[in-house]
Write a protein that holds these residues in place. Structure first.
Motif, PDB file in Angstrom:
ATOM      1  N   TYR B  60       0.853  -1.188   0.000  1.00  0.00           N
ATOM      2  CA  TYR B  60       0.000   0.000   0.000  1.00  0.00           C
ATOM      3  C   TYR B  60       0.880   1.227   0.000  1.00  0.00           C
ATOM      4  O   TYR B  60       1.843   1.308   0.764  1.00  0.00           O
ATOM      5  CB  TYR B  60      -0.908   0.025   1.237  1.00  0.00           C
ATOM      6  CG  TYR B  60      -1.792   1.243   1.262  1.00  0.00           C
ATOM      7  CD1 TYR B  60      -2.942   1.307   0.480  1.00  0.00           C
ATOM      8  CD2 TYR B  60      -1.472   2.350   2.041  1.00  0.00           C
ATOM      9  CE1 TYR B  60      -3.739   2.427   0.469  1.00  0.00           C
ATOM     10  CE2 TYR B  60      -2.271   3.481   2.043  1.00  0.00           C
ATOM     11  CZ  TYR B  60      -3.397   3.515   1.254  1.00  0.00           C
ATOM     12  OH  TYR B  60      -4.185   4.636   1.243  1.00  0.00           O
ATOM     13  N   ARG B  61       0.566   2.188  -0.880  1.00  0.00           N
ATOM     14  CA  ARG B  61       1.335   3.410  -0.968  1.00  0.00           C
ATOM     15  C   ARG B  61       0.442   4.584  -0.617  1.00  0.00           C
ATOM     16  O   ARG B  61      -0.473   4.913  -1.377  1.00  0.00           O
ATOM     17  CB  ARG B  61       1.873   3.578  -2.394  1.00  0.00           C
ATOM     18  CG  ARG B  61       2.950   2.560  -2.755  1.00  0.00           C
ATOM     19  CD  ARG B  61       4.165   2.729  -1.885  1.00  0.00           C
ATOM     20  NE  ARG B  61       5.381   2.270  -2.546  1.00  0.00           N
ATOM     21  CZ  ARG B  61       6.599   2.506  -2.075  1.00  0.00           C
ATOM     22  NH1 ARG B  61       6.766   3.162  -0.935  1.00  0.00           N
ATOM     23  NH2 ARG B  61       7.654   2.066  -2.715  1.00  0.00           N
ATOM     24  N   SER B  62       0.715   5.205   0.524  1.00  0.00           N
ATOM     25  CA  SER B  62      -0.068   6.355   0.992  1.00  0.00           C
ATOM     26  C   SER B  62      -0.218   7.411  -0.094  1.00  0.00           C
ATOM     27  O   SER B  62      -1.316   7.900  -0.348  1.00  0.00           O
ATOM     28  CB  SER B  62       0.630   7.045   2.180  1.00  0.00           C
ATOM     29  OG  SER B  62       0.340   6.404   3.378  1.00  0.00           O
ATOM     30  N   ALA B  63       0.906   7.777  -0.724  1.00  0.00           N
ATOM     31  CA  ALA B  63       0.886   8.878  -1.683  1.00  0.00           C
ATOM     32  C   ALA B  63       0.033   8.537  -2.904  1.00  0.00           C
ATOM     33  O   ALA B  63      -0.633   9.402  -3.474  1.00  0.00           O
ATOM     34  CB  ALA B  63       2.308   9.248  -2.101  1.00  0.00           C
ATOM     35  N   ALA B  64       0.057   7.275  -3.303  1.00  0.00           N
ATOM     36  CA  ALA B  64      -0.749   6.856  -4.452  1.00  0.00           C
ATOM     37  C   ALA B  64      -2.185   6.549  -4.030  1.00  0.00           C
ATOM     38  O   ALA B  64      -3.093   6.514  -4.854  1.00  0.00           O
ATOM     39  CB  ALA B  64      -0.123   5.629  -5.117  1.00  0.00           C
TER      40      ALA B  64
END
Lengths: 182, 182
Positions: B60-64
């Motif tokens: 999981y990528r916060s920014a994406a």
């Protein structure tokens, strides 16, 4: 796998992007801190002329500390979030002075998903017609025509080392190769 | 084409990167403002196992704001600026639990040269041997094995939309294709 955002603190509002610090809780219960650039998104265009050359731009990049060879690209304006095609047409005109007769989507990329929201919409532009060159005052760029297959080869080495340009060119190449294979 | 930097003001010191604002003068005499992320640089690795699969990671990528499929990657430690290979070995062990017998340079990329100094050194790792998985506490990642040719196809669509992963995979593929052609 999702993270639970507890607090978001805006620490910088810039001309191009904002910077926030997030305190998050991971699915395993651990706390973590994320530094996040909020960026409006952008477009990048593999523009192919009738001679089979890609229209590329050379420009000095402060952050890279050197001149880079890139495809035309630019940041989405606030009203363009839903219409990256409009941005792509504008940037192509601003940076290389051409209007695309055809604009085909090549998907998009997250440039650095560890810390920036920036997503770049990629396009293949063909049926180009010359239009008025309308460069931004704070951009000094030089148009370079590179034969398509040579550009692909340069992407495989370090002669082209700008991420968005490499993905735009290799995806555009795949479109043509797949069409040829039927 | 180079810009003359008049002032640099540090506005944020972060865990991963710093942010500065530069006032510059362009070769045409115009003044401009640049917002620059100073990043230590990173590595990304196309790691090919003996079954012809790339070892990739889902996280999981916060920014994406979503889960992305990426190649193993990580940020250079302060003492690793001159030896990205050391970083590549460490990240491969941390993220997927393998040691590379061979590590071949695939050049590198600027991820967003308009505003970040981040340069990612790319590698092709082969002759992998299992080692202890040593994940960072603030990373929750899942190992995914993707057949090499399928990964290349996914890079051409949006199934893989992380810039560094696409460039690492397509350059690694080019190495094998060029070797085959002699």
């Amino acid at each position: 796998m999702q993270e639970d955002v507890k607090t978001t603190t805006l620490v910088f509002q810039g001309r191009v992007f904002d910077l926030s610090v997030q305190e998050v809780v991971l699915p395993n219960g651990m706390a973590a801190r994320r530094e996040i650039i909020t960026h409006p998104g952008a477009v990048a265009i593999a523009a192919l002329d009738t001679d089979g050359c890609l229209l590329m731009v050379r420009q000095y990049r402060s952050a890279a500390g050197r001149v880079l060879l890139e495809v035309p690209a630019g940041t989405l304006e606030p009203d363009e979030a839903g219409s990256p095609e409009v941005c792509a047409e504008r940037e192509l005109q601003e940076e290389v002075g051409y209007k695309p007769g055809s604009l085909e989507k090549l998907g998009g990329i997250f440039v650095a998903p560890g810390y920036t929201t920036e997503y770049i919409h990629l396009f293949l532009a063909t049926d180009l017609t010359p239009s008025r060159l309308d460069t931004d005052d704070d951009e000094m760029i030089e148009l370079v025509r590179v034969p398509f297959e040579e550009a692909v080869r340069r992407c495989e080495t370090d002669e082209i080392c700008d991420a968005k340009s490499i993905v735009a060119i290799t995806r555009a190449w795949a479109v043509f190769q797949n069409a040829r294979r039927g």
